[in-house]
Every structure is written in C-alpha cells, then in structure tokens.
Enzyme design. Structure first.
Site, PDB file in Angstrom:
ATOM      1  N   LYS A 173       0.676  -1.079  -0.167  1.00 41.94           N
ATOM      2  CA  LYS A 173       0.001   0.043   0.042  1.00 41.94           C
ATOM      3  C   LYS A 173       0.766   1.317   0.049  1.00 41.94           C
ATOM      4  CE  LYS A 173      -0.312  -0.056   5.050  1.00 41.94           C
ATOM      5  NZ  LYS A 173      -0.854  -1.069   6.113  1.00 41.94           N
ATOM      6  N   ARG A 230     -10.740  -0.331  14.793  1.00 40.19           N
ATOM      7  CA  ARG A 230     -10.726   0.520  13.443  1.00 40.19           C
ATOM      8  C   ARG A 230     -11.719  -0.099  12.463  1.00 40.19           C
ATOM      9  NH1 ARG A 230      -4.775   1.215  10.411  1.00 40.19           N
ATOM     10  NH2 ARG A 230      -5.265  -0.986  10.074  1.00 40.19           N
ATOM     11  N   TYR A 262      15.712  30.897   7.386  1.00 37.02           N
ATOM     12  CA  TYR A 262      14.645  31.542   8.050  1.00 37.02           C
ATOM     13  C   TYR A 262      14.561  31.838   9.427  1.00 37.02           C
ATOM     14  CZ  TYR A 262      12.124  31.090   3.472  1.00 37.02           C
ATOM     15  OH  TYR A 262      11.806  31.213   1.940  1.00 37.02           O
ATOM     16  N   MET A 301      11.422  24.860   2.069  1.00 34.13           N
ATOM     17  CA  MET A 301      10.627  24.102   1.190  1.00 34.13           C
ATOM     18  C   MET A 301      11.587  23.320   0.145  1.00 34.13           C
ATOM     19  SD  MET A 301       7.558  25.296  -1.682  1.00 34.13           S
ATOM     20  CE  MET A 301       6.514  25.753  -0.139  1.00 34.13           C
TER      21      MET A 301
HETATM   22  C1  LIG Z   1      -0.246  -1.779   6.831  1.00 27.74           C
HETATM   23  C2  LIG Z   1      -0.954  -3.127   7.279  1.00 27.74           C
HETATM   24  C3  LIG Z   1      -0.014  -4.248   7.460  1.00 27.74           C
HETATM   25  C4  LIG Z   1       1.487  -4.188   7.355  1.00 27.74           C
HETATM   26  O1  LIG Z   1       1.929  -3.481   8.713  1.00 27.74           O
HETATM   27  P1  LIG Z   1       3.498  -3.411   9.164  1.00 27.74           P
HETATM   28  O2  LIG Z   1       3.424  -2.948  10.476  1.00 27.74           O
HETATM   29  O3  LIG Z   1       4.246  -2.728   8.169  1.00 27.74           O
HETATM   30  O4  LIG Z   1       3.952  -4.903   8.766  1.00 27.74           O
HETATM   31  C5  LIG Z   1      -0.635  -5.366   7.886  1.00 27.74           C
HETATM   32  N1  LIG Z   1      -1.887  -5.520   7.644  1.00 27.74           N
HETATM   33  C6  LIG Z   1      -2.679  -4.623   7.587  1.00 27.74           C
HETATM   34  C7  LIG Z   1      -4.432  -4.662   7.888  1.00 27.74           C
HETATM   35  C8  LIG Z   1      -2.328  -3.205   7.519  1.00 27.74           C
HETATM   36  O5  LIG Z   1      -2.878  -2.186   7.326  1.00 27.74           O
END
Ligand SMILES: *Cc1c(COP(=O)(O)O)cnc(C)c1O
Length: 388
Positions: free
Chosen positions: A38, A136, A271, A319
């Site tokens: 992701k 969650r 700055y 920046m």
């Molecule tokens: C992001 C995520 C992972 C991976 O988490 P890590 O801490 O990077 O291993 C696994 N399962 C779910 C549902 C996630 O959102």
C-alpha cells in the site's frame, strides 16, 4: 520527461528487498506470504516491488484502495491482490473485472458489495475483517460482541455475489515491547481464532486463508502465522526487528551539495535565524527540503551523511533546500553525494529525532523525488513521478 536525477533522488535497492523476502520466507516455513505494498509500497515504488515479489513466488499482495490495486493490474501484476481499506460501491464492478479481492469490514459494506456484485453479474472475492482490538475496521467480535459479530460474519459470507476466500484481523500492539502488549496481542489472537472456529463450524466449511501476522507478529509471535503472514515494514528492512533478523534497509534518500560558502562567526543561517555560526563555518546548501519529504520539524536537529562522516544540518529546513555544516569536510565539494537516510544514515535515528516512525519518512518522500531502482548492483530504471 528527462532528468539526470542529480538533484535529490530515492534509491530502491531491489537486491536488498529480494534478500529480505528470501530471509522472511525461510523464517515463516509453510505459511503463505502476503507483501503489503500500500501507499506505493511505503514510498518504495509499488510496481517494482510487486514485480519482484511476483517473480519470487510470493502468494498475495495488499494495497489500501481500488486505485492502488488497479495500478498493479495495469502494470503486469497478475497475482492475487487484497484491498485492506475502503472501496466505494461505484468501484465494485472494477474489482470484479480486474479480479481483485476486497476486505469486508462491516455489515453495511457487505450489503453494498453484494448488491453491486449482483448488479454487475459477477462474484467479488472477499476476505472478512475481524476487529479483535485494533478498534478500526472489522466486525466487532470482542467480549459481549462475540455472538453478534459471528452472526454478522456468517451473514456476510452467505450474501449473493460474494465469495469468502479469507478472514483476517490486525494487531494493535504486536510491535510494542512489554508484558501488557504481549497479553493484548495474545488476547486479540484468541478472539480471532475463536471467531474463525465458530464461523467455520456454523457455515460447515473452512476459510482458505486465515491471516493476522503483521511485522511485529512475524518477528515475535510464530503461533499467529496461520495460513499467511502480512508484513510491510519488515520487508523493507526497517526497525528493531529487521535489525534483529539481519534484514537490509531498502530505500536510500540521497541528494548533492549545490553550493558551498564560508561565513564568519555570528552569521544567521536560513529563515528566522535560529542558528548562528559560532566560528568561521563552511556551509553547504542541499537541494532537498520539506516539499521533498524532509520534515521541517527536523530543522537544526539532525545530521546528514557525507563521505567524510556526519554533517550537522543548520537552521530551518526550507521548502526546497536546507543547509549543512561542511567545516572540516574537505572531501565534500559542490556535486558531492549526500545521504539523508539509507545504508550509512539509519532511518530509525532520523525517525526518532522527528518523533515519528520509519513508515512516515519513506511514505513522505514526495512525487518530485525520482525513484531509482537498483538490481544486481546496477541501476535498472529511473522513474519520474512528475507529469510528463
Ligand atoms: C499496513 C498493514 C499491514 C502491514 O503492517 P506492518 O507494520 O508494516 O507490517 C498489515 N496488515 C494491515 C491490515 C495493514 O493495514
């Protein structure tokens, strides 16, 4: 778009990634491997990372959204892809068309997905998400909610247009130290296995894939590996557990020295003048700033790595650039390469100074920073993310 990439760039070391994958595969034995890619593979480049995992025979990938999943499909990724996060009902047909698996997080979403799948005349592959204590996403199943949760999951698994291939949960404290975190994780795992058993018994069939082990659990809780593990951070080689397992950091964020000037004592730099030279100081300007993903909160608090060792960053980060102290760094000249984090400057140190975690630093490397991919020790691709 052409670029010689000698401003600021991020190297993704696919050799290190392949090495980490092989080590983790050895570690997990018979369990299947889902690579979490992701957020553009935590900033490392999802397509390249996914291609490597596909070549090496990983079993599954996970992303956060339908758009991320489709990006993989349009770029030659044929292996199963699971969406962990929210998909609007309008995108369900796309998921079916591209053979993408959706995590189902509650009754309302199950109903939406089912309706849309039926409308599209297809079947949506799903993995049921169970909330065992992350609070969650997922069917709430802890304590009093066990019965309601199990019923809801059975209902979801039986809706028309949905095919429940898997079931999963997510640990909230598996990467924390101490007894309390351990107990919490063990409790989450027990709730999860109880839910799986109850649902499987009621439905009279088994889920093909039960999974819950993120980075902390892959490192510390082998009993939770079940059918498949789901690490992200560990695969990219960051954090204490990666170090313990001998894994290698995959990303290096690099820049060059663009200008050097020597100022007398008492000169205010950048700055706000929060830093004043105490003696004659040779100051280098680096073409990297907060718009590249170098947090302004790090201003005047960290060091970059030069060929002559660490050099202190001076004054506010701007920046597009920041300044560093190159006094006594006489090998370092205009054009010299500088590492912000990577093999010689651990990202963990930088994350700690910024009051954050390595995840946020690699994810923050922005679109205008080209990605360079290294395989067999050679540059195999330079990817510019700016619109061409
Ligand atoms: C992001 C995520 C992972 C991976 O988490 P890590 O801490 O990077 O291993 C696994 N399962 C779910 C549902 C996630 O959102």
């Amino acid at each position: 778009m052409e670029s010689d990439l000698r401003r600021t760039w991020a190297e993704t070391d696919l050799d290190a990634l392949g090495y980490n994958y092989d080590r983790l595969r050895e570690r997990i034995g018979k369990a299947k491997f889902l690579g979490v890619v992701k957020a553009d593979a935590y900033g490392h480049g999802a397509i390249r990372v996914a291609k490597l995992l596909q070549e090496r025979g990983a079993d599954y990938l996970a992303v956060s959204s339908a758009d991320e999943a489709v990006e993989l499909r349009l770029n030659g990724i044929k292996m199963p892809v699971l969406i962990l996060g929210h998909t609007p009902r309008e995108q369900v047909k796309t998921l079916i068309d591209y053979d993408i698996t959706q995590g189902v997080t509650c009754r309302a979403k199950a109903v939406e997905y089912s309706e849309e799948a039926v409308k599209a005349g297809g079947t949506l592959k799903i993995h049921i998400k169970v909330d065992t204590g992350m609070s969650r996403l997922g069917y709430l199943c802890d304590g009093d909610m066990f019965e309601t949760g199990v019923e809801g999951i059975c209902e979801g698994c039986s809706m028309p247009g949905l095919e429940a291939e898997g079931i999963f949960t997510h640990f909230a404290l598996s990467d924390e130290e101490g007894e309390e975190a351990k107990r919490y994780t063990e409790h989450q795992f027990k709730v999860f296995t109880d839910v799986c058993n109850a649902v499987e018994e009621r439905l009279g069939r088994k889920f093909k894939l039960k999974h819950c082990a993120n980075t902390g659990a892959v490192a510390k809780y082998p009993e939770t590996w079940l059918d498949m593990v789901r690490p992200g951070l560990l695969l990219y080689g960051y954090g204490e557990y990666a170090k313990q397992l001998g894994l290698k950091p995959v990303m290096s964020l690099k820049t060059v020295v663009s200008t050097i000037k020597t100022y007398p004592a008492g000169t205010a730099i950048s700055y706000g003048g929060i830093f004043k030279t105490e003696k004659r100081t040779r100051v280098g300007v680096l073409p990297i700033g907060y718009a590249d993903g170098l947090f302004r909160a790090l201003s005047n608090k960290f060091s970059v790595m030069t060929a002559d060792g660490p050099a202190k960053q001076l004054g506010k980060i701007c920046m597009d650039m920041c300044m560093v102290d190159l006094t006594d760094k006489m090998q370092t000249d205009v054009g010299s390469e500088i590492e912000i984090f990577g093999k010689n400057a651990p990202i963990e140190t930088l994350a700690e100074i910024a009051g954050t975690i390595p995840y946020e630093l690699t994810c923050a490397v922005s679109k205008r920073v080209p990605r360079i991919y290294i395989k067999d020790g050679r540059v195999i691709e330079k990817e510019l993310l700016l619109r061409g």
